[in-house]
Structure formats: structure tokens, C-alpha cells
Design an enzyme around this catalytic site. Structure first.
Site, PDB file in Angstrom:
ATOM      1  N   ASN A   7       0.874  -1.172   0.000  1.00  0.00           N
ATOM      2  CA  ASN A   7       0.000   0.000   0.000  1.00  0.00           C
ATOM      3  C   ASN A   7       0.914   1.226   0.000  1.00  0.00           C
ATOM      4  OD1 ASN A   7      -1.775   2.048   0.496  1.00  0.00           O
ATOM      5  ND2 ASN A   7      -2.709   1.121   2.314  1.00  0.00           N
ATOM      6  N   ARG A  90      -2.611  -2.044  -3.438  1.00  0.00           N
ATOM      7  CA  ARG A  90      -3.801  -1.219  -3.251  1.00  0.00           C
ATOM      8  C   ARG A  90      -3.669  -0.023  -4.197  1.00  0.00           C
ATOM      9  NH1 ARG A  90      -4.959   3.285   1.106  1.00  0.00           N
ATOM     10  NH2 ARG A  90      -7.122   3.689   0.566  1.00  0.00           N
ATOM     11  N   HIS A 179     -13.032   2.924  -0.046  1.00  0.00           N
ATOM     12  CA  HIS A 179     -13.072   1.847   0.963  1.00  0.00           C
ATOM     13  C   HIS A 179     -13.728   0.587   0.404  1.00  0.00           C
ATOM     14  CE1 HIS A 179     -13.201   5.098   4.366  1.00  0.00           C
ATOM     15  NE2 HIS A 179     -11.952   4.663   4.224  1.00  0.00           N
ATOM     16  N   ARG A 240     -11.940  15.638   7.907  1.00  0.00           N
ATOM     17  CA  ARG A 240     -12.646  16.023   6.670  1.00  0.00           C
ATOM     18  C   ARG A 240     -14.082  16.427   6.980  1.00  0.00           C
ATOM     19  NH1 ARG A 240     -11.269  10.650   3.433  1.00  0.00           N
ATOM     20  NH2 ARG A 240      -9.504  10.298   4.806  1.00  0.00           N
ATOM     21  N   GLU A 383      -8.182  -5.150   5.316  1.00  0.00           N
ATOM     22  CA  GLU A 383      -8.009  -4.784   3.908  1.00  0.00           C
ATOM     23  C   GLU A 383      -6.833  -5.517   3.267  1.00  0.00           C
ATOM     24  OE1 GLU A 383      -8.679  -0.619   5.204  1.00  0.00           O
ATOM     25  OE2 GLU A 383      -9.509  -0.364   3.206  1.00  0.00           O
TER      26      GLU A 383
END
Ligand code: AMP
Length: 396
Positions: A7, A90, A179, A240, A383
Site C-alpha cells: 500500500n 492497493r 473503501h 474532513r 483490507e
């Protein structure tokens, strides 16, 4: 078979070496400050975690240190690189080009490059990681697993924005969602728990972490999700803003004398839980603040739980029903207070919280009472394992 999962960020690289038979993690680590100076934190099996200060002028250097550590006599997990059957990467954005994982070749690299405009901070870094691995492990199959791919099944009515249609046609302005690897992994597991074919299920996955998104999964397919054209949309997150009235952007730019780029930075980096509480983006700090009587921590927590419950209601409507709701990721798995504040708003769905079960964290457990009409579960996400499984499908 051993699968290396990578990743890659612009100055970081996370990795895990996974044994596909046991699905256990043989080694994992993180390279940081790539292009600045460089540090590698590595841990294999029962060995102690170690941090090395190393010169990492670029991602090639980072990947070669990772491979060196994986094969190291003392701290390694394998005897030679020949043991690595494939690498799973990823990749953040696949645009509309990629609706599933793909075996990487020159055409795929070009495809990822062509949608880099949509994720200018992430896709170029993902490409660098892929190129570094191809160079250092020639001939080893590399697979791209996209954050956006799972959501490519959304119907038009969920992904088209109410702006001139030519912005979609010319520039690809639409909801993509993110996601996806986590939403797919968790919904599949939830269907297994329910003991029903996934095709017959309606599941809402709440991936709540520093970045958060909710996904409506009908028959195993994403039919709507809260993140949008970018990961700034949907729920208010750690830093965010989530959804706001777009007119606020011009209004604040004008009032504060900020450029568009400066306002966008505020919305990405100093809004959400941090902006509202003025204390922290971390839910542990918010909960402690709320208990201490800090009113803005309370507002931030309530805002987050309210928005989560509101989207759950919306997605139950989108699917015309819901069989199960799952909480996952850092906050979803660990924050009993947020789960309670959210579930207490869902009695209209016939859900009641099992308070004792909800006090648990980080483990797979049902947190709704037996007589609840809808099952609510904590389902831990993974993940890296999801990427390893996707990768294995190409080489297994
Ligand atoms: P993530 O982005 O999925 O790593 O989630 C990060 C968020 O999870 C942070 O806001 C943390 O407050 C929250 N979190 C992680 N571990 C715990 C824990 N043990 N207890 C409460 N919250 C946690």
C-alpha cells in the site's frame, strides 16, 4: 503460497507478507519519509518490531530494503524472493475503467495513469510502488486492487450528481466511492454469518475510522455509498468536513480572504471532528472530552452518530429493507459510545442494543439483542487480507 501486499503513499509504503494457506501475517512493516531521509519499521513472526533509519531517496530504495528485510537471516520471514508468488497493490482510483481487480500489464498501468487526475495524491504513488516492484521482482505477477472497483455496480441514480451532464461525460464527475475493498470484505463475511447466500442479503456496512464511509450492499453489490467524487464527501470524519452546502466554499473564501485551494485544505485537514471539537480528530480524545464536560466534544460525537444513523436510514430506504448492519474499522470496531449513540436512534428499524455485547471491542460479535428485527454486528475489517485474497485469485 506467499503474497506480498503493498500500500504505497507519496512518502510511505506499508506492506504485509501473507501466507495464503493459513491467511496469517508472516511479516509486516512500514517505510516512512521516503524521499526525505527514510525509516523502516519491520516485524516478522514472533520477532520484536524493529525500526531502522535508512537512506530512502525513492520508492525503489524503499522496496529493495523491504525485500532485503523479508529475506534477512535474522529478522526475515522467507529464504529467498522466489517464495513470493505474487504482489497485490492497493490502488486508490480505478475510475470507470476498472470494476474489479486486474493483473497488471502495460495497458493496465496506462489505464491507472489515465485516471490519475481523479486522485492526484494517490494514484501516482501507487504507480511508483508497482513500477518499483516490477523492477526488483521481474516476472512476479502483480495485481491491482482498487478502492473504487466495488462501487462500480451503483445504479445511475446513485452516482450521477445534479450538475450539467456534460461534466460527467467530459470529466468523469460522478460518485465513485472508496473503501471498496473493506466494504466488500465485511459484507461477504456478514453474509456468511447470516448463513445466507449473499445474493439474498441487504447489508449496510459502516466503515468508521479516521476516514469513514457507509455502503449499501444489496445482493453482494454496492448500490450506494457516502463518499463521492473524492473521499471528502459523506460523513463528517476525523479532519474532513463530509457533505456540506457547496455555497459555503465561496462564502468562507470571501470572509476569510482565502483562495479556493486554501478553503479545500481547511475542508480536508482541519474540519470534521477536529474542526467541530477544536480538540482532536481522534475519537478517544473526543469521548474523554465529552465525559469531562467539553461541550464541543459532545457536539462532534453527536454529529457523527446522528449522521451515521441518518445514512443507515437512507440506505434501508435505498434497498427497501435491511437484514444486517455492520460496524467496522478503528471507530466502528472500538468505540462503544459511538455505536450506542447511533443504534439508540434506530429503534424504528426494530433494533435494540445488547449493552453487554456492545462493551466488547475489536472482535466479531452481535451487538443487537436476539429479538431485534435487524442484526447489528461488529465485523473487523482486514483490507490487507482482502487484497491478498483478490491477488491469489489470479495466481492460485
Ligand atoms: P482507522 O482510521 O480505521 O485506523 O481509525 C482511527 C480511529 O479509530 C481513531 O479516531 C481512534 O480514536 C479510533 N480508535 C482506534 N483504536 C481505538 C480504541 N482502542 N478505542 C477507541 N477508539 C479507537
Amino acid at each position: 503460497m506467499k503474497i506480498l501486499v503493498i500500500n504505497c503513499g507519496s512518502s510511505s509504503l506499508k506492506y504485509q507478507l501473507i501466507d495464503s494457506e493459513t491467511e496469517g501475517v508472516l511479516a509486516k512493516g512500514l517505510c516512512e519519509r521516503i524521499g526525505i531521509d527514510g525509516a523502516l519499521t519491520h516485524q516478522a513472526g514472533a520477532h520484536e518490531k524493529k525500526t531502522y533509519q535508512l537512506s530512502m531517496p525513492d520508492h525503489d530504495a524503499a522496496v529493495s530494503y523491504v525485500l532485503e528485510k523479508l529475506c534477512d537471516n535474522e529478522v526475515g520471514a522467507i529464504a529467498s524472493l522466489d517464495e513470493i508468488a505474487a504482489v497485490g497493490h492497493r490502488v486508490v482510483h480505478g475510475g470507470e475503467k476498472f470494476s474489479s481487480s486486474v493483473l497488471i500489464d502495460d495497458q493496465v498501468l496506462e489505464g491507472i495513469r489515465s485516471v490519475s487526475d481523479l486522485a492526484p495524491l494517490h494514484n501516482p504513488a501507487n504507480l511508483i510502488g508497482i513500477e518499483a516492484c516490477s523492477k526488483l521482482m521481474p516476472g512476479v505477477p502483480q495485481v491491482a486492487v482498487f478502492d473504487t472497483a466495488f462501487h462500480q455496480t451503483m445504479p445511475e441514480c446513485a452516482y450521477i450528481y445534479g450538475v450539467p451532464y456534460e461534466y460527467y461525460e467530459k470529466y468523469g464527475v460522478r460518485r465513485y466511492g472508496f473503501h471498496g475493498t473493506s466494504h466488500s470484505f465485511v459484507s461477504k463475511r456478514m453474509a456468511e454469518i447470516l448463513g445466507r447466500p449473499i445474493e439474498d442479503t441487504k447489508i449496510i456496512v459502516c466503515h468508521l475510522g479516521n476516514g469513514s464511509s457507509i455502503c449499501a450492499v444489496q445482493g453482494g453489490k454496492s448500490v450506494d455509498t457516502t463518499m463521492g467524487f473524492t473521499p471528502l464527501a459523506g460523513l463528517s470524519m476525523g479532519t474532513r468536513s463530509g457533505d456540506i452546502d457547496p455555497a459555503i466554499i465561496e462564502y468562507i473564501a470571501d470572509k476569510e480572504g482565502k483562495s479556493l485551494a486554501e478553503v479545500m485544505k481547511v475542508l480536508n485537514k482541519s474540519s470534521g471532528m477536529l474542526g467541530v471539537s477544536g480538540v482532536s480528530s481522534d475519537f478517544r480524545d473526543l469521548e474523554a472530552g465529552m465525559k469531562d464536560g467539553n461541550d464541543r466534544c459532545r457536539i462532534a460525537m453527536e454529529l457523527f452518530a446522528y449522521q451515521t444513523a441518518k445514512f443507515i436510514g437512507a440506505y434501508a430506504a435505498a434497498m427497501n429493507g435491511v437484514d444486517a448492519i455492520c460496524f467496522t474499522a478503528g471507530v466502528g470496531e472500538n468505540q462503544a459510545a459511538i455505536r450506542k449513540m447511533c443504534i439508540d436512534r434506530l429503534s424504528f428499524l426494530g433494533i435494540t442494543l445488547d449493552e453487554a455485547a456492545n462493551a466488547k471491542r475489536g472482535e466479531e460479535i452481535r451487538i443487537s439483542t436476539e429479538d431485534s428485527r435487524v442484526d447489528v454486528w461488529i465485523v473487523p475489517t482486514n483490507e490487507e487480507l482482502a487484497i491478498a485474497r483478490e491477488t491469489l485469485a489470479f495466481v492460485g
